[in-house]
Design a protein around this motif. Sequence first.
Motif, short mmCIF file in Angstrom:
data_model
loop_
_atom_site.label_atom_id
_atom_site.label_comp_id
_atom_site.label_asym_id
_atom_site.label_seq_id
_atom_site.Cartn_x
_atom_site.Cartn_y
_atom_site.Cartn_z
N ARG A 65 -3.92 1.04 5.80
CA ARG A 65 -4.05 -0.25 5.18
C ARG A 65 -5.02 -1.07 5.85
O ARG A 65 -5.59 -0.78 7.04
CB ARG A 65 -2.59 -0.94 5.26
CG ARG A 65 -2.21 -1.21 6.59
CD ARG A 65 -0.77 -2.03 6.55
NE ARG A 65 -0.38 -2.36 8.11
CZ ARG A 65 -0.83 -3.31 8.63
NH1 ARG A 65 -1.72 -4.08 8.30
NH2 ARG A 65 -0.50 -3.51 10.04
N ILE A 66 -5.51 -1.99 5.23
CA ILE A 66 -6.61 -2.99 5.73
C ILE A 66 -5.90 -4.14 5.91
O ILE A 66 -5.27 -4.78 5.48
CB ILE A 66 -7.56 -3.40 4.55
CG1 ILE A 66 -8.35 -2.07 4.08
CG2 ILE A 66 -8.69 -4.35 4.95
CD1 ILE A 66 -9.34 -2.38 3.04
N GLY A 67 -6.30 -4.56 7.34
CA GLY A 67 -5.61 -5.68 7.78
C GLY A 67 -6.67 -6.60 8.70
O GLY A 67 -7.74 -6.19 8.70
N PRO A 112 0.82 -1.16 -0.11
CA PRO A 112 0.00 0.05 0.15
C PRO A 112 0.93 1.24 0.00
O PRO A 112 1.99 1.23 0.57
CB PRO A 112 -0.77 -0.06 1.25
CG PRO A 112 -0.50 -1.43 2.25
CD PRO A 112 0.50 -2.00 1.21
N ALA A 113 0.49 2.21 -0.79
CA ALA A 113 1.07 3.37 -0.91
C ALA A 113 0.67 4.46 0.13
O ALA A 113 1.68 5.50 0.36
CB ALA A 113 1.01 4.37 -2.39
N GLY A 114 -0.68 4.41 0.83
CA GLY A 114 -0.79 5.45 1.76
C GLY A 114 -0.47 4.92 3.12
O GLY A 114 0.24 4.09 3.55
N PRO A 169 1.06 -0.69 14.00
CA PRO A 169 -0.11 0.04 13.47
C PRO A 169 -1.25 0.52 14.63
O PRO A 169 -1.19 -0.36 15.64
CB PRO A 169 -0.60 -1.06 12.30
CG PRO A 169 -0.06 -2.40 13.25
CD PRO A 169 1.44 -1.98 13.80
N LYS A 170 -1.73 1.40 14.15
CA LYS A 170 -3.04 1.87 15.29
C LYS A 170 -4.33 1.63 14.70
O LYS A 170 -4.20 1.83 13.37
CB LYS A 170 -3.04 3.36 15.55
CG LYS A 170 -1.56 3.87 16.39
CD LYS A 170 -1.66 5.08 16.61
CE LYS A 170 -0.12 5.59 17.58
NZ LYS A 170 -0.14 6.88 17.87
N LYS A 200 -9.84 -4.72 9.73
CA LYS A 200 -9.71 -3.46 10.38
C LYS A 200 -8.85 -2.48 9.49
O LYS A 200 -7.83 -2.90 8.97
CB LYS A 200 -9.15 -3.88 11.54
CG LYS A 200 -9.00 -2.79 12.87
CD LYS A 200 -8.60 -3.44 13.96
CE LYS A 200 -8.69 -2.64 15.19
NZ LYS A 200 -8.20 -3.01 16.38
N ILE A 201 -9.16 -1.09 9.56
CA ILE A 201 -8.04 -0.27 9.09
C ILE A 201 -7.04 0.19 9.95
O ILE A 201 -7.59 0.69 11.13
CB ILE A 201 -9.05 0.95 8.50
CG1 ILE A 201 -9.84 0.36 7.64
CG2 ILE A 201 -8.14 2.04 7.75
CD1 ILE A 201 -11.19 1.47 7.13
#
Length: 190
Positions: free
Chosen positions: A72-74, A67-69, A100-101, A82-83
Amino acid sequence: MAMQINGNYAQSKTDYAERVKEKQAALRAEKAKEAKETKEAAEEKGSGKLSEPQDVYIRSEKSGKEPAGLYRIGQDENGGRKIFFEDPDKADRADGKEEPKADGKKPKIDDGDSQGKPAEVCVGNTDKVDREIEKLKEKKRELEQQIQSASGDERKIQELEKKLAQVEQELSQKDNDTYRKQHSEFSRLA
């Protein structure tokens, strides 16, 4: 110039009326056809049958790219989607670990994070702020009593009222939940 009137006058009158009706019917048919064409064009546009190029969403799994941003979706701990927010400041740290938060949700209180670290528990204390507010309230009461007792001296009453106004203003700024939260002292529990 001579004009002859005969029985054909009534016929020409009806011929003209019929021609006008035919023209009006033709105009209505044209308008109906245009309306139908614009409706079909709108339906075609709404159904995605455009000849113009469109942006298309491609899932990161299918594209094979990272992902470039920053988002991300996980998967969360329960296996649901979850984002996650990837903080660029954490990426710049020397340890190189990115945590990740969760984004857009209230923070969860749990036993630890996904990397096995125990959760940090903190306690907020507002005693200092409460004492400060109580002192202001006591000062306000004293000033009100002094104003009542100084019945003859106008200059002294004006000074005391000025001080009282300042204390009331300070009290209105500090005696609220926002001020308490901002000036609370937090400590870790072991």
